[in-house]
Design a protein around this motif. Structure first.
Motif, short mmCIF file in Angstrom:
data_model
loop_
_atom_site.label_atom_id
_atom_site.label_comp_id
_atom_site.label_asym_id
_atom_site.label_seq_id
_atom_site.Cartn_x
_atom_site.Cartn_y
_atom_site.Cartn_z
N ILE A 47 0.82 -1.20 0.00
CA ILE A 47 0.00 0.00 0.00
C ILE A 47 0.86 1.26 0.00
O ILE A 47 0.37 2.36 -0.28
N HIS A 48 2.16 1.13 0.31
CA HIS A 48 3.07 2.28 0.28
C HIS A 48 3.57 2.58 -1.13
O HIS A 48 4.32 3.52 -1.34
N GLY A 49 3.16 1.76 -2.10
CA GLY A 49 3.61 1.95 -3.47
C GLY A 49 4.91 1.22 -3.79
O GLY A 49 5.43 1.33 -4.91
N GLU A 50 5.45 0.47 -2.83
CA GLU A 50 6.68 -0.30 -3.08
C GLU A 50 6.35 -1.58 -3.82
O GLU A 50 5.33 -2.22 -3.57
N THR A 51 7.25 -1.99 -4.69
CA THR A 51 7.04 -3.21 -5.48
C THR A 51 8.22 -4.14 -5.30
O THR A 51 9.33 -3.72 -4.95
N PHE A 52 7.96 -5.42 -5.55
CA PHE A 52 8.99 -6.45 -5.50
C PHE A 52 8.83 -7.35 -6.72
O PHE A 52 7.70 -7.73 -7.07
N ILE A 53 9.92 -7.70 -7.39
CA ILE A 53 9.86 -8.59 -8.55
C ILE A 53 11.12 -9.43 -8.61
O ILE A 53 12.22 -8.92 -8.43
N LYS A 54 10.96 -10.71 -8.81
CA LYS A 54 12.07 -11.63 -9.03
C LYS A 54 11.65 -12.65 -10.09
O LYS A 54 10.57 -13.25 -10.01
N CYS A 55 12.51 -12.83 -11.08
CA CYS A 55 12.32 -13.88 -12.08
C CYS A 55 13.18 -15.07 -11.68
O CYS A 55 14.29 -14.90 -11.15
N ILE A 56 12.69 -16.26 -11.92
CA ILE A 56 13.33 -17.49 -11.42
C ILE A 56 13.74 -18.36 -12.61
O ILE A 56 12.94 -18.58 -13.53
N GLU A 57 14.97 -18.82 -12.56
CA GLU A 57 15.46 -19.72 -13.61
C GLU A 57 15.02 -21.15 -13.30
O GLU A 57 15.46 -21.73 -12.31
N PRO A 58 14.12 -21.73 -14.10
CA PRO A 58 13.62 -23.08 -13.80
C PRO A 58 14.70 -24.13 -14.04
O PRO A 58 15.62 -23.94 -14.85
N VAL A 59 14.57 -25.24 -13.35
CA VAL A 59 15.53 -26.34 -13.49
C VAL A 59 15.04 -27.35 -14.52
O VAL A 59 15.80 -27.77 -15.41
N ASN A 60 13.77 -27.74 -14.44
CA ASN A 60 13.22 -28.77 -15.32
C ASN A 60 12.36 -28.24 -16.45
O ASN A 60 11.95 -28.99 -17.32
#
Length: 566
Positions: A47-60
């Motif tokens: 609600i403070h306008g902060e964002t989080f993003i992470k992309c994940i390298e899949p194994v299979n």
């Protein structure tokens, strides 16, 4: 105490206690299905306008990630990245456990962002399925302690839209995707699939505020529409609901039974083995027995660690003994075998983690074909007269166009299913369903919901979930699609009934649900098509229009475009 008071205490313990909570919207993208899945992206918005993003390298599922039509994973500066087409930024990929740890750290920092600090975090996801996926991967990566020390409860837009008065008013009690809900509320079409998870999380928060008519608080949202860790609703969400998901969880036990029986039969004479059931059939029978008895595979693992092998064996025998009462010899033998193999499995594999067991399944020769992710077959070939454009595509663009080209055309689904069945007649229903075009999967889900409603209206006791899947499975194995049946149903000469009789009935007699006959099945299908054909066709036409507006219609057969224009 009075039973009514006990029930009220239980209900109150399920609800979130009053406090100062921070609401954080969350979105995750996963590849695969059930336990045979990996996270691909996780994003959040506070609600403070902060964002989080992470992309994940899949194994299979690297091939699936590289061929993703909207957010493909590419090699950039000697490492994998995902290109955000909305901003042009290249987001680096990390491991799944690193992404989840960073997410829990983000929650901890958000709690202390203001003074006084928040008591805890309440997450808001798009659906209950997303909650199930998140909690399972948190557990698989041994981060439950960190996660639940920061998160007090989790809610879903799907649940809120069904239960809240504003949701029932705006959505008119319809089952809608989050994209449709957003369009209904804001009258603005947003291509969710094109956006990163942090941007989609922001859209979720906008939907939440719109449905509540104000910012979320304890009185208007957190108390009634969220699920705590120990609540009964969360228990239902975290435990697999559908038979196929439960079946996936029992893959390590199936593998153990198959290998154990093979070793036992190596010392037997060939003549004696001829009269014994196949090891694969025995493993399936034992796992079905556990599922029917109400056991969840992950709960068996936790029970063995908490109670020990003797306590687990006693609990198994107690539950299975009730099922043996008054049954024939085969049922009793199966129950005895079930206890024997489960304890043997726990002795040999009880110390392993769930992800390690699944890695053994994926690499095993016995079950590798069932649980690996097969490459999607190529779309039906198109002549130059039936297609237009498509020159000079990159490989990822070609994959995306091929995937989108399968959606609108009803005949392409039939061709795809027939080719798949010819290639492998033992292909599982889960594999066929997973590789269906998106619109055909939605049509099949709509038919399954119709069957569920009819069963609840007609029968006093609901079917087992496997029977619902069989209603859809017989249709898939016949090579027919809902869209094809809609076309046949438009004619008044009984073409739809004749097609069902010719293609579906032979399969229905062998693999169909046991509670109804083929005549009832045909009646249900006819009634379903009469009710839903108009809405399904409108949805298909709207999808074609959206794809055309986004510039993804290259390679679509002209016959589909002409059908839309009519």
């Amino acid at each position: 105490q009075d039973p009514v008071q006990l029930a009220e205490q239980q209900t109150n313990s399920d609800k979130l206690k009053p406090g100062n909570y921070l609401v954080v919207a969350l979105d995750i993208v996963s590849l695969g299905s059930g336990l045979n899945s990996e996270l691909y992206q996780i994003g959040a918005y506070s609600i403070h306008g902060e964002t989080f993003i992470k992309c994940i390298e899949p194994v299979n599922f690297k091939e699936d990630a590289e061929n993703d039509k909207e957010l493909p994973m590419v090699m950039f500066k000697n490492s994998f990245h995902v290109n955000n087409r909305q901003t042009g930024a290249m987001e680096p990929c990390v491991t799944e456990v690193a992404a989840l740890r960073n997410f829990t750290d983000f929650l901890a920092k958000s709690i202390h962002r203001v003074r006084p600090r928040f008591d805890s975090v309440v997450l808001v996801c798009a659906s209950n399925y997303m909650i199930n996926t998140l909690t399972k991967h948190i557990k698989m990566n041994a981060l439950e302690g960190q996660f639940w020390s920061r998160v007090a409860a989790i809610g879903s837009i799907e649940h809120l839209a069904k239960e809240h008065p504003n949701g029932r008013h705006f959505l008119e009690k319809k089952e809608s995707s989050i994209e449709d809900i957003y369009y209904t509320l804001f009258k603005r079409m947003v291509p969710f699939a094109k956006h990163f998870s942090n941007e989609k999380a922001k859209f979720y928060y906008e939907v939440l505020v719109k449905l509540l008519d104000r910012n979320p608080s304890y009185s208007n949202y957190l108390q009634e529409y969220t699920f705590t860790r120990s609540s009964r609703e969360m228990h239902k969400i975290r435990n697999p609901t559908f038979f196929l998901n439960k079946w996936e969880t029992y893959a390590p036990l199936r593998l153990f039974i198959i290998r154990t029986l093979k070793i036992e039969r190596q010392e037997m004479h060939e003549e004696d083995c001829r009269f014994l059931p196949k090891v694969d059939d025995v493993s399936k029978k034992i796992c079905r027995n556990l599922i029917d008895a109400g056991f969840v595979f992950e709960e068996l693992l936790d029970m063995a660690k908490a109670r020990g092998l003797s306590g687990t064996e006693l609990h198994l025998r107690t539950v299975l003994l009730r099922r043996m009462a008054g049954q024939d010899r085969n049922v009793i033998d199966t129950a005895v075998q079930t206890t024997k193999f489960v304890i043997g499995f726990l002795v040999q594999n009880g110390h392993k983690g769930l992800d390690e067991m699944l890695d053994d399944v994926r690499s095993s020769e016995e079950l590798k074909r069932e649980y690996e992710t097969p490459p999607a077959p190529p779309p039906p070939s198109m002549t130059p007269e039936d297609s237009w454009g498509g020159g000079g595509r990159t490989p990822a663009g070609a994959a995306g166009a091929a995937s989108s080209a399968q959606y609108p055309a009803g005949s392409s689904t039939d061709t795809y299913l027939n080719s798949m069945m010819k290639a492998d007649s033992n292909v599982s229903f889960n594999t066929m369903y997973k590789h269906l075009p998106q619109l055909d999967r939605e049509d099949l889900d709509c038919f399954r919901k119709y069957v569920v409603n009819r069963v609840m209206e007609t029968f006093e006791k609901g079917w087992k979930t496997a029977q619902f899947h069989k209603c859809c499975e017989v249709l898939l194995r016949s090579g027919l699609s809902i869209n094809k049946l809609i076309e046949l149903n438009k004619s008044d000469d009984g073409a739809m009934e004749a097609e069902l009789l010719a293609k579906v009935k032979p399969i229905f007699n062998q693999q169909g649900p046991v509670h109804i006959g083929f005549k009832t099945y045909t009646t249900w299908m006819k009634d379903f098509l009469d009710r839903e054909s108009v809405s399904l066709e409108k949805k298909r036409i709207a999808y074609v229009a959206r794809m055309e507006a986004r510039g993804l219609m290259k390679g679509i057969p002209r016959s589909t475009i002409r059908q839309r224009k009519k």
